[in-house]
Design a protein around this motif. Structure first.
Motif, PDB file in Angstrom:
ATOM      1  N   MET A 296      13.196  73.850  26.901  1.00  0.00           N
ATOM      2  CA  MET A 296      14.728  73.673  26.444  1.00  0.00           C
ATOM      3  C   MET A 296      14.521  72.413  25.579  1.00  0.00           C
ATOM      4  O   MET A 296      13.910  71.543  25.713  1.00  0.00           O
ATOM      5  N   LEU A 297      15.583  72.639  24.566  1.00  0.00           N
ATOM      6  CA  LEU A 297      15.839  71.210  23.685  1.00  0.00           C
ATOM      7  C   LEU A 297      17.230  70.972  23.649  1.00  0.00           C
ATOM      8  O   LEU A 297      18.065  71.820  23.409  1.00  0.00           O
ATOM      9  N   LEU A 298      17.534  69.623  24.076  1.00  0.00           N
ATOM     10  CA  LEU A 298      18.912  69.198  24.171  1.00  0.00           C
ATOM     11  C   LEU A 298      18.799  68.263  22.783  1.00  0.00           C
ATOM     12  O   LEU A 298      18.443  67.218  22.926  1.00  0.00           O
ATOM     13  N   ASP A 299      19.687  68.733  21.852  1.00  0.00           N
ATOM     14  CA  ASP A 299      19.697  67.867  20.609  1.00  0.00           C
ATOM     15  C   ASP A 299      21.164  67.294  20.785  1.00  0.00           C
ATOM     16  O   ASP A 299      22.227  67.657  20.314  1.00  0.00           O
ATOM     17  N   LEU A 300      21.269  65.908  21.158  1.00  0.00           N
ATOM     18  CA  LEU A 300      22.762  65.246  21.273  1.00  0.00           C
ATOM     19  C   LEU A 300      22.951  64.930  19.966  1.00  0.00           C
ATOM     20  O   LEU A 300      23.907  64.349  19.789  1.00  0.00           O
ATOM     21  N   ASP A 301      22.042  64.725  18.820  1.00  0.00           N
ATOM     22  CA  ASP A 301      22.622  64.573  17.558  1.00  0.00           C
ATOM     23  C   ASP A 301      23.263  65.792  16.742  1.00  0.00           C
ATOM     24  O   ASP A 301      24.226  65.407  16.517  1.00  0.00           O
ATOM     25  N   GLY A 302      22.732  66.960  17.217  1.00  0.00           N
ATOM     26  CA  GLY A 302      23.442  68.207  16.576  1.00  0.00           C
ATOM     27  C   GLY A 302      24.314  68.704  17.599  1.00  0.00           C
ATOM     28  O   GLY A 302      25.187  69.457  17.451  1.00  0.00           O
ATOM     29  N   GLY A 303      24.337  68.098  19.115  1.00  0.00           N
ATOM     30  CA  GLY A 303      25.045  68.803  20.147  1.00  0.00           C
ATOM     31  C   GLY A 303      24.948  70.044  20.587  1.00  0.00           C
ATOM     32  O   GLY A 303      25.780  70.814  20.797  1.00  0.00           O
ATOM     33  N   THR A 304      23.564  70.463  20.636  1.00  0.00           N
ATOM     34  CA  THR A 304      23.139  71.818  20.947  1.00  0.00           C
ATOM     35  C   THR A 304      22.137  71.855  22.274  1.00  0.00           C
ATOM     36  O   THR A 304      21.488  70.905  22.274  1.00  0.00           O
ATOM     37  N   LEU A 305      22.122  73.016  22.830  1.00  0.00           N
ATOM     38  CA  LEU A 305      21.231  73.188  23.918  1.00  0.00           C
ATOM     39  C   LEU A 305      20.431  74.691  23.425  1.00  0.00           C
ATOM     40  O   LEU A 305      21.182  75.640  23.309  1.00  0.00           O
ATOM     41  N   SER A 306      19.136  74.532  23.079  1.00  0.00           N
ATOM     42  CA  SER A 306      18.458  75.582  22.667  1.00  0.00           C
ATOM     43  C   SER A 306      17.395  76.058  23.756  1.00  0.00           C
ATOM     44  O   SER A 306      16.644  75.066  24.505  1.00  0.00           O
ATOM     45  N   VAL A 307      16.974  77.212  23.670  1.00  0.00           N
ATOM     46  CA  VAL A 307      15.930  77.812  24.565  1.00  0.00           C
ATOM     47  C   VAL A 307      14.680  78.199  23.816  1.00  0.00           C
ATOM     48  O   VAL A 307      14.881  79.014  22.599  1.00  0.00           O
ATOM     49  N   TYR A 308      13.436  77.983  24.280  1.00  0.00           N
ATOM     50  CA  TYR A 308      12.172  78.502  23.612  1.00  0.00           C
ATOM     51  C   TYR A 308      11.528  79.278  24.524  1.00  0.00           C
ATOM     52  O   TYR A 308      11.407  78.957  25.670  1.00  0.00           O
ATOM     53  N   GLN A 309      10.732  80.397  23.979  1.00  0.00           N
ATOM     54  CA  GLN A 309       9.696  80.948  24.573  1.00  0.00           C
ATOM     55  C   GLN A 309       8.338  81.273  23.956  1.00  0.00           C
ATOM     56  O   GLN A 309       8.487  81.382  22.524  1.00  0.00           O
ATOM     57  N   LYS A 310       7.247  81.145  24.449  1.00  0.00           N
ATOM     58  CA  LYS A 310       5.860  81.331  23.867  1.00  0.00           C
ATOM     59  C   LYS A 310       5.908  80.490  22.571  1.00  0.00           C
ATOM     60  O   LYS A 310       5.285  80.826  21.497  1.00  0.00           O
ATOM     61  N   GLY A 311       6.452  79.107  22.525  1.00  0.00           N
ATOM     62  CA  GLY A 311       6.446  78.277  21.496  1.00  0.00           C
ATOM     63  C   GLY A 311       7.261  78.436  20.246  1.00  0.00           C
ATOM     64  O   GLY A 311       7.313  77.770  19.454  1.00  0.00           O
ATOM     65  N   GLN A 312       8.260  79.286  20.468  1.00  0.00           N
ATOM     66  CA  GLN A 312       9.154  79.654  19.472  1.00  0.00           C
ATOM     67  C   GLN A 312      10.480  79.489  19.921  1.00  0.00           C
ATOM     68  O   GLN A 312      11.004  79.890  21.135  1.00  0.00           O
ATOM     69  N   LYS A 313      11.364  79.361  19.164  1.00  0.00           N
ATOM     70  CA  LYS A 313      12.682  79.173  19.444  1.00  0.00           C
ATOM     71  C   LYS A 313      13.449  80.646  19.636  1.00  0.00           C
ATOM     72  O   LYS A 313      13.200  81.375  18.640  1.00  0.00           O
ATOM     73  N   VAL A 314      14.100  80.676  20.502  1.00  0.00           N
ATOM     74  CA  VAL A 314      14.731  82.201  20.770  1.00  0.00           C
ATOM     75  C   VAL A 314      16.145  82.165  20.298  1.00  0.00           C
ATOM     76  O   VAL A 314      16.720  83.190  19.737  1.00  0.00           O
ATOM     77  N   GLY A 315      16.898  81.047  20.716  1.00  0.00           N
ATOM     78  CA  GLY A 315      18.241  80.668  20.116  1.00  0.00           C
ATOM     79  C   GLY A 315      18.885  79.707  20.728  1.00  0.00           C
ATOM     80  O   GLY A 315      18.094  78.756  21.560  1.00  0.00           O
ATOM     81  N   THR A 316      20.106  79.398  20.194  1.00  0.00           N
ATOM     82  CA  THR A 316      20.980  78.335  20.819  1.00  0.00           C
ATOM     83  C   THR A 316      21.818  78.828  21.917  1.00  0.00           C
ATOM     84  O   THR A 316      22.698  79.755  21.389  1.00  0.00           O
ATOM     85  N   LEU A 317      21.903  78.046  22.854  1.00  0.00           N
ATOM     86  CA  LEU A 317      22.732  78.844  23.978  1.00  0.00           C
ATOM     87  C   LEU A 317      24.122  78.179  23.834  1.00  0.00           C
ATOM     88  O   LEU A 317      25.066  78.943  24.128  1.00  0.00           O
ATOM     89  N   LYS A 318      24.295  76.747  23.424  1.00  0.00           N
ATOM     90  CA  LYS A 318      25.440  76.226  23.685  1.00  0.00           C
ATOM     91  C   LYS A 318      25.574  75.147  22.456  1.00  0.00           C
ATOM     92  O   LYS A 318      24.570  74.318  22.395  1.00  0.00           O
ATOM     93  N   ASP A 319      26.597  74.929  21.730  1.00  0.00           N
ATOM     94  CA  ASP A 319      27.148  73.830  20.845  1.00  0.00           C
ATOM     95  C   ASP A 319      28.090  72.777  21.565  1.00  0.00           C
ATOM     96  O   ASP A 319      28.842  73.140  22.657  1.00  0.00           O
ATOM     97  N   GLY A 320      28.426  71.901  20.813  1.00  0.00           N
ATOM     98  CA  GLY A 320      29.569  70.976  21.282  1.00  0.00           C
ATOM     99  C   GLY A 320      29.331  70.073  22.540  1.00  0.00           C
ATOM    100  O   GLY A 320      30.088  69.379  22.996  1.00  0.00           O
ATOM    101  N   LEU A 321      27.899  70.169  22.671  1.00  0.00           N
ATOM    102  CA  LEU A 321      27.607  69.063  23.695  1.00  0.00           C
ATOM    103  C   LEU A 321      27.255  67.325  23.273  1.00  0.00           C
ATOM    104  O   LEU A 321      27.010  67.379  22.240  1.00  0.00           O
ATOM    105  N   ALA A 322      28.084  66.822  24.050  1.00  0.00           N
ATOM    106  CA  ALA A 322      28.061  65.220  23.882  1.00  0.00           C
ATOM    107  C   ALA A 322      28.095  64.314  25.030  1.00  0.00           C
ATOM    108  O   ALA A 322      28.665  64.791  25.901  1.00  0.00           O
ATOM    109  N   GLY A 323      27.806  63.211  24.916  1.00  0.00           N
ATOM    110  CA  GLY A 323      27.977  62.098  25.986  1.00  0.00           C
ATOM    111  C   GLY A 323      26.593  62.218  26.619  1.00  0.00           C
ATOM    112  O   GLY A 323      25.360  62.303  26.227  1.00  0.00           O
ATOM    113  N   VAL A 324      26.430  62.048  28.062  1.00  0.00           N
ATOM    114  CA  VAL A 324      25.417  62.041  28.868  1.00  0.00           C
ATOM    115  C   VAL A 324      24.924  62.868  29.586  1.00  0.00           C
ATOM    116  O   VAL A 324      26.078  63.711  29.993  1.00  0.00           O
ATOM    117  N   TYR A 325      23.953  63.478  29.944  1.00  0.00           N
ATOM    118  CA  TYR A 325      23.421  64.634  30.656  1.00  0.00           C
ATOM    119  C   TYR A 325      21.970  64.412  31.415  1.00  0.00           C
ATOM    120  O   TYR A 325      21.298  63.346  31.134  1.00  0.00           O
TER     121      TYR A 325
END
Length: 362
Positions: A296-325
């Motif tokens: 999982m990649l939480l990119d707080l610069d871009g505001g996205t949470l993405s999922v990866y499998q077998k070393g490759q990106k599968v997709g972006t789960l959600k955008d609009g994330l900001a603040g602390v997590y």
């Protein structure tokens, strides 16, 4: 008693028969013996006084040596360079104890460090010496103390652990705080990396999980592990009133948690209303449900949470994330899935996708 009187009578009679010269000699002998006894007493007293004086002198010398050592240590600690070096071996809580117990190191009066105490200045210098990547992930909040920021820097460098367990349906697996398992077939519980708060930059994590677990991010909930809750799942609306009361200015935006399930489903919420929202994310059809390890990649610069499998990106789960997590793993409550299972977390992810590698280093 009779024999005693006879002996005393004989003794008195013999003394009565002494001549004047014999009496005089006996008196002189007694006086000489008394004089010698007094002399011996004075000698013993003098020796005792001399010994006591020597002992007192030794105590004074030891006390002076101890004060000298203490003075040397205090003088050394009065150097910000020495304290800064020592601080690198201390946890943030220990540095707070130093500040609280030593007035010279904790006082801000007449400070030479722009109003900071020596301990705060030491923490500031450690933070300033961090890498550019670390500082990009840890911008200082308004009003945040340097020792608090130093604590988050230490957590950023430490391995990820589930510091908070909420609910009695989950426990650590073989004592490892980076791994949890469900202990009941039904019910809801959560494990949160409560000491590892993400506020900016890109954060990677690897989850290995199975059974009825979901993984994702949630707002920091300090102290909730002390509430001795029987159950807790942030997707359950019965907790939302209490959760909203935890809001701080550091909660930016309206995505307060985002969870991903083994089924490929993703849900998020702002803890308002009566239900969560499903995220229909790109890449859902490429998700492999048979793979139990994902990144999982939480990119707080871009505001996205993405999922990866077998070393490759599968997709972006959600955008609009900001603040602390914080990262989290929860026992799932989706129909048809057993609640038994386990989940573990590790910092970082091995990316093999060239584009993902470029994105990771961006």
């Amino acid at each position: 008693m009779v024999h005693t009187r006879v002996r005393q009578s004989k003794k008195m009679k013999s003394r009565e028969q002494e001549s004047p010269s014999e009496v005089s000699d006996r008196f002189q002998l007694n006086r000489e013996a008394a004089r010698k006894a007094r002399g011996a007493t004075r000698v013993r007293g003098a020796k005792g006084a001399k010994g006591g004086s020597q002992h007192h002198g030794m105590e004074c010398a030891c006390g002076a040596a101890k004060r000298q050592r203490v003075s040397t240590v205090e003088s050394a600690l009065a150097s910000i360079d020495v304290l800064g070096h020592l601080a690198t071996f201390l946890e943030a809580g220990e540095l707070c104890q130093v500040r609280a117990t030593c007035k010279a190191l904790g006082s801000r009066d007449d400070s030479a460090f722009d109003g900071l105490s020596m301990t705060e200045e030491a923490a500031r210098r450690i933070y300033e010496s961090a890498s550019d990547e670390e500082k990009a992930m840890l911008p200082r909040h308004d009003g945040e103390g340097w020792i608090e920021l130093y604590h988050h820097l230490l957590m950023l460098r430490a391995r990820l652990t589930f510091d908070q367990l909420l609910g009695d349906r989950v426990e650590y697996h073989e004592g490892d705080k980076a791994a949890v398992r469900a202990v009941r077939r039904s019910g809801q519980s959560s494990a949160i990396c409560g000491n590892h708060i993400m506020r900016a930059g890109k954060h990677w994590a690897t989850f290995a999980y199975g059974g009825g677990f979901s993984v994702g991010v949630i707002r920091p909930l300090p102290g909730w592990d002390q509430r001795t809750l029987e159950e807790f799942q942030p997707i359950n609306s019965r907790y939302w009133d209490d959760l909203r009361r935890e809001r701080t200015p550091r909660w930016v935006g309206d995505v307060h948690f985002c969870h991903f399930y083994r089924t490929g489903q993703c849900f998020y919420s702002n803890w308002e209303g009566h239900g969560c929202t499903a995220s229909y994310w790109d890449g859902y059809n490429n998700y492999d449900r048979g793979v139990h390890t994902l990144g999982m990649l939480l990119d707080l610069d871009g505001g996205t949470l993405s999922v990866y499998q077998k070393g490759q990106k599968v997709g972006t789960l959600k955008d609009g994330l900001a603040g602390v997590y914080c990262w989290t793993a929860c026992t799932a409550c989706l129909q048809g899935y057993l609640q038994f299972g386990s989940a573990s977390i590790e910092r970082g992810y091995d990316v093999t996708d060239v584009q993902a590698e470029e994105y990771k280093s961006a």
